[in-house]
Design an enzyme around this catalytic site. Structure first.
Site, PDB file in Angstrom:
ATOM      1  N   ARG A  46      21.067  42.661  28.710  1.00 36.35           N
ATOM      2  CA  ARG A  46      22.483  42.515  28.320  1.00 36.35           C
ATOM      3  C   ARG A  46      23.056  43.898  28.021  1.00 36.35           C
ATOM      4  NH1 ARG A  46      23.264  41.735  23.375  1.00 36.35           N
ATOM      5  NH2 ARG A  46      21.856  39.963  23.081  1.00 36.35           N
ATOM      6  N   TYR A  98      48.701  38.043  37.326  1.00 34.14           N
ATOM      7  CA  TYR A  98      47.757  36.982  37.679  1.00 34.14           C
ATOM      8  C   TYR A  98      47.793  35.888  36.604  1.00 34.14           C
ATOM      9  CZ  TYR A  98      43.334  34.568  38.215  1.00 34.14           C
ATOM     10  OH  TYR A  98      42.378  33.589  38.328  1.00 34.14           O
ATOM     11  N   ASP A 170      45.594  47.056  35.811  1.00 37.41           N
ATOM     12  CA  ASP A 170      44.799  46.180  36.678  1.00 37.41           C
ATOM     13  C   ASP A 170      44.992  46.689  38.108  1.00 37.41           C
ATOM     14  OD1 ASP A 170      43.868  44.164  38.345  1.00 37.41           O
ATOM     15  OD2 ASP A 170      44.471  42.544  36.999  1.00 37.41           O
ATOM     16  N   LYS A 195      37.263  40.859  44.237  1.00 37.65           N
ATOM     17  CA  LYS A 195      38.215  40.985  45.333  1.00 37.65           C
ATOM     18  C   LYS A 195      37.798  42.118  46.276  1.00 37.65           C
ATOM     19  CE  LYS A 195      40.214  37.561  43.320  1.00 37.65           C
ATOM     20  NZ  LYS A 195      40.180  37.612  41.924  1.00 37.65           N
TER      21      LYS A 195
HETATM   22  C1  LIG Z   1      45.087  40.814  39.854  1.00 40.00           C
HETATM   23  C2  LIG Z   1      43.948  40.017  39.275  1.00 40.00           C
HETATM   24  N1  LIG Z   1      43.449  40.356  38.081  1.00 40.00           N
HETATM   25  C3  LIG Z   1      42.430  39.685  37.500  1.00 40.00           C
HETATM   26  C4  LIG Z   1      41.867  38.575  38.122  1.00 40.00           C
HETATM   27  C5  LIG Z   1      40.752  37.838  37.443  1.00 40.00           C
HETATM   28  O1  LIG Z   1      39.535  38.158  38.040  1.00 40.00           O
HETATM   29  P1  LIG Z   1      38.270  37.174  38.139  1.00 40.00           P
HETATM   30  O2  LIG Z   1      38.712  35.994  38.975  1.00 40.00           O
HETATM   31  O3  LIG Z   1      37.216  38.012  38.770  1.00 40.00           O
HETATM   32  O4  LIG Z   1      37.944  36.751  36.746  1.00 40.00           O
HETATM   33  C6  LIG Z   1      42.345  38.178  39.375  1.00 40.00           C
HETATM   34  C7  LIG Z   1      41.771  37.017  40.043  1.00 40.00           C
HETATM   35  O5  LIG Z   1      42.324  36.460  40.971  1.00 40.00           O
HETATM   36  C8  LIG Z   1      43.427  38.915  39.961  1.00 40.00           C
HETATM   37  O6  LIG Z   1      43.946  38.576  41.153  1.00 40.00           O
END
Ligand SMILES: Cc1ncc(COP(=O)(O)O)c(C=O)c1O
Length: 380
Positions: A46, A98, A170, A195
């Site tokens: 961990r 998101y 992000d 992604k």
């Molecule tokens: C722009 C963005 N940020 C954060 C996330 C969250 O990521 P995760 O699905 O890996 O938890 C996503 C998921 O679609 C996203 O598109």
């Protein structure tokens, strides 16, 4: 090293045991000690794992940071950032973001008395009007999901610095191939590595990268204390994915342009949201801040009909109707009923997430096949 070399070699060295070029998958939870505390730098997975560490070094390298952290999902990475805060603190966040991030902020952290202001950051003035002595973090997502608005990271960073507020970006949609938020003044860069970094739709993972040691130490503490880490097998897969990031991104951008141009000229399409189109309201910031414009785009159909939009996505054959984005294969989604269903209709429509909006993650297939698929789906 330049970016295209960093994706392959950044932070990596051949394995010490046998010189393996890729790091072994250290599928272990614990490490033998010769005497209590007598270990080779690893005690418990961990806290540290050599495969995860190799990936974390790669994250740091490609984002021009000093410290990388890998988490079990993008949301786990965001969760760790918000845990830097205390009850009573306030956050100013992009309003078009998101849906899962919005849900985490409003449904989990508001209960702990952290206040979130959601503002349209394309207009920088909206940010400054929300700042007060309790503001501790600005949360930027750019390009935004799913409206592909572009936020000027450097301008936001100037405001954040002036008021001594942390800035987190992000960078999931753009990836460091297109923009490097730390170079533009951000303190933290975050990814859903699920992604583009992973790139093959086979892993769920999150990442953070920072430059500052104190901030890194706080985040490493949270990573270990809360324990939302990823496993070594997934670390290996994302490390492998990153090695082709630059080649994939180049093709995503080329195909993004061709698909956006096709959609823009189609009589059944109302509006196309892709930051590379000169008609995009934030085109000039995108052109300055980003190396290219990426493979994410959204569009609406004339008449703005919910049922019609669903029919279009159902008819697609090369594009797969699915949540997520950033893989080699093209995906299509209907935000109002999928990724953004957790945002109230009134709230989502304010940012443009109307009933007919369709979001595409343009993959790296042959663009002719992608365009033919969209044509047949639109024309029924
Ligand atoms: C722009 C963005 N940020 C954060 C996330 C969250 O990521 P995760 O699905 O890996 O938890 C996503 C998921 O679609 C996203 O598109």
């Amino acid at each position: 090293m330049k970016f295209n070399t960093k994706t392959i070699h950044g932070g990596q060295s051949p394995d010490k045991a046998f010189g393996s070029v890729m790091p072994p998958i250290y599928q272990t939870s614990t490490y033998a000690q010769t005497t209590p505390g007598g270990h080779k730098g690893y005690e418990y997975s961990r806290t540290h794992n050599p495969t995860r560490n190799a990936l974390e070094n790669s994250f740091a390298s490609i984002e021009n940071g000093n410290y990388g952290l890998a988490f079990g999902s993008g949301l786990a990475a965001i969760d760790a950032v918000i845990k830097l805060l205390s009850p009573g603190d306030e956050v100013i966040s992009t309003n078009d973001l998101y849906g899962g991030t919005y849900r985490l902020f409003t449904k989990v952290f508001e209960k702990f008395n952290i206040k979130f202001h959601f503002v349209g950051m394309e207009n920088i003035k909206h940010i400054e009007s929300c700042i007060n002595s309790k503001t501790k973090l600005i949360w930027v997502e750019t390009p935004t999901n799913p409206m592909l608005n572009i936020i000027d990271i450097k301008a936001v960073s100037n405001i954040a610095k002036k008021h001594n507020i942390l800035l987190s970006v992000d960078n999931t949609f753009a990836t460091p191939y297109l923009q490097k938020p730390l170079d533009l003044g951000a303190d933290i860069v975050m990814h859903s590595a699920t992604k583009y970094l992973g790139g093959h739709s086979d892993v769920v993972m999150g990442a953070l990268v920072v430059k500052d040691k104190d901030l890194a130490d706080q985040l490493y503490f949270i990573q270990n204390a809360s324990g939302a880490v990823c496993g070594p097998q997934d670390s290996f897969l994302v490390l492998r994915g990153i090695k082709t990031l630059h080649v994939r991104m180049q093709r995503h951008c080329e195909n993004g342009l061709l698909v956006a141009t096709f959609l823009e000229s189609h009589p059944m399409v109302e509006k196309v949201y892709w930051p590379g189109l000169k008609t995009h309201p934030n085109y000039s910031i995108a052109a300055t801040q980003m190396k290219d414009f990426g493979g994410m785009l959204s569009f609406t159909t004339k008449g703005n009909n919910f049922i019609e939009a669903i029919k279009v996505v159902e008819r697609l054959k090369v594009f797969t109707l699915a949540e997520s984005l950033g893989g080699v294969e093209s995906l299509a989604g209907h935000p109002a009923s999928m990724t953004h269903a957790s945002i109230p209709k009134q709230e989502r429509e304010k940012t443009g997430v109307v009933d007919s909006l369709i979001r595409l993650s343009v993959g790296i297939e042959d663009a002719d096949d992608l365009i033919a698929d969209l044509k047949q789906a639109l024309e029924g």
